[in-house]
Design a protein around this motif. Structure first.
Motif, short mmCIF file in Angstrom:
data_model
loop_
_atom_site.label_atom_id
_atom_site.label_comp_id
_atom_site.label_asym_id
_atom_site.label_seq_id
_atom_site.Cartn_x
_atom_site.Cartn_y
_atom_site.Cartn_z
N VAL A 25 -2.18 -0.55 13.20
CA VAL A 25 -1.04 -1.31 12.66
C VAL A 25 -1.42 -1.91 11.30
O VAL A 25 -0.63 -1.87 10.35
CB VAL A 25 -0.61 -2.41 13.65
CG1 VAL A 25 0.37 -3.40 12.99
CG2 VAL A 25 0.01 -1.80 14.89
N GLY A 26 -2.62 -2.46 11.20
CA GLY A 26 -3.08 -3.04 9.94
C GLY A 26 -3.15 -2.03 8.81
O GLY A 26 -2.82 -2.33 7.67
N ARG A 27 -3.59 -0.83 9.14
CA ARG A 27 -3.63 0.24 8.12
C ARG A 27 -2.22 0.59 7.64
O ARG A 27 -1.98 0.76 6.44
CB ARG A 27 -4.31 1.48 8.68
CG ARG A 27 -5.79 1.29 8.94
CD ARG A 27 -6.41 2.55 9.58
NE ARG A 27 -7.75 2.27 10.04
CZ ARG A 27 -8.82 2.18 9.25
NH1 ARG A 27 -8.70 2.34 7.96
NH2 ARG A 27 -10.01 1.91 9.76
N LYS A 28 -1.29 0.67 8.58
CA LYS A 28 0.11 0.98 8.21
C LYS A 28 0.72 -0.16 7.40
O LYS A 28 1.46 0.09 6.45
CB LYS A 28 0.93 1.25 9.47
CG LYS A 28 0.57 2.57 10.13
CD LYS A 28 1.34 2.79 11.41
CE LYS A 28 0.91 4.10 12.07
NZ LYS A 28 1.53 4.28 13.39
N GLN A 29 0.41 -1.40 7.77
CA GLN A 29 0.91 -2.56 7.02
C GLN A 29 0.43 -2.49 5.56
O GLN A 29 1.21 -2.68 4.63
CB GLN A 29 0.42 -3.87 7.63
CG GLN A 29 1.02 -4.25 8.94
CD GLN A 29 0.36 -5.50 9.51
OE1 GLN A 29 -0.84 -5.73 9.36
NE2 GLN A 29 1.16 -6.32 10.18
N ALA A 30 -0.86 -2.24 5.39
CA ALA A 30 -1.43 -2.19 4.03
C ALA A 30 -0.79 -1.08 3.22
O ALA A 30 -0.43 -1.29 2.05
CB ALA A 30 -2.94 -1.99 4.12
N ALA A 31 -0.62 0.08 3.81
CA ALA A 31 0.00 1.20 3.10
C ALA A 31 1.46 0.90 2.76
O ALA A 31 1.91 1.22 1.65
CB ALA A 31 -0.10 2.47 3.95
N ASN A 32 2.17 0.27 3.67
CA ASN A 32 3.57 -0.06 3.44
C ASN A 32 3.72 -1.02 2.26
O ASN A 32 4.57 -0.81 1.38
CB ASN A 32 4.18 -0.66 4.72
CG ASN A 32 5.66 -0.92 4.62
OD1 ASN A 32 6.38 -0.24 3.91
ND2 ASN A 32 6.12 -1.92 5.34
N VAL A 33 2.91 -2.06 2.23
CA VAL A 33 2.97 -3.01 1.13
C VAL A 33 2.54 -2.35 -0.18
O VAL A 33 3.15 -2.57 -1.23
CB VAL A 33 2.15 -4.28 1.45
CG1 VAL A 33 1.99 -5.16 0.22
CG2 VAL A 33 2.81 -5.06 2.58
N ALA A 34 1.53 -1.51 -0.14
CA ALA A 34 1.09 -0.80 -1.34
C ALA A 34 2.21 0.08 -1.91
O ALA A 34 2.40 0.13 -3.13
CB ALA A 34 -0.14 0.04 -1.04
N GLU A 35 2.94 0.75 -1.03
CA GLU A 35 4.06 1.59 -1.49
C GLU A 35 5.13 0.73 -2.16
O GLU A 35 5.70 1.14 -3.18
CB GLU A 35 4.67 2.36 -0.31
CG GLU A 35 3.76 3.43 0.27
CD GLU A 35 3.52 4.61 -0.67
OE1 GLU A 35 4.28 4.80 -1.64
OE2 GLU A 35 2.55 5.34 -0.42
#
Length: 149
Positions: A25-35
């Motif tokens: 979940v944390g990896r997806k959160q980071a990628a989502n915010v980066a996008e």
């Protein structure tokens, strides 16, 4: 100067604090915010991150998506003094700059820069805020926008 302050993504809880790793979940959160940052006008030129694993992992994900380098900084761990970070910001020549760190530091640094006190605003995991500062100092920043996971 433009400063983006981000809290690391969700991390597991089954290890020493400095060794905690991001969850899926944390990896997806980071990628989502980066996008979201990539689609904005707030792309950093460099990322400073805490030496703790979860912050390094978050910064690596964000850096890969944004195509910017990551530099580890020892003075932005959870319990570090936001004043020490402020001193480093005064010496910094890179802008926009992004910091990836932890609570309570991200909250206290944000309120120090925007309101002149260290009470600390809350940050969700992987939340990022963008501050605009004509000069670096307490109560000199305006909260421009935020990115939520």
């Amino acid at each position: 100067m433009q400063l983006i302050i981000m809290r690391h993504g969700e991390a597991g809880r089954h290890s020493l604090d400095h060794e905690r790793e991001l969850t899926e979940v944390g990896r997806k959160q980071a990628a989502n915010v980066a996008e979201k940052i990539a689609q904005s006008d707030s792309k950093p030129s460099v990322i400073w991150c805490s030496p703790y694993i979860r912050a390094r992992q978050t910064a690596a994900i964000v850096g890969d998506i944004l195509g910017v380098p990551v530099k580890e900084k020892s003075f932005i761990t959870p319990d570090d003094d936001p004043g020490r970070c402020l001193d480093a910001l005064l010496e910094n020549k890179e802008s926009p700059l992004m910091l990836v760190s932890h609570m309570p530091l991200v909250g206290s640094l944000t309120t120090l820069l925007s309101d002149g006190h260290r009470n600390g605003m809350p940050f969700m995991t992987a939340q990022a805020v963008v501050l605009d500062m004509p000069v670096v100092g307490p109560d000199c920043a305006t909260l421009k926008t935020q990115f939520l996971p």
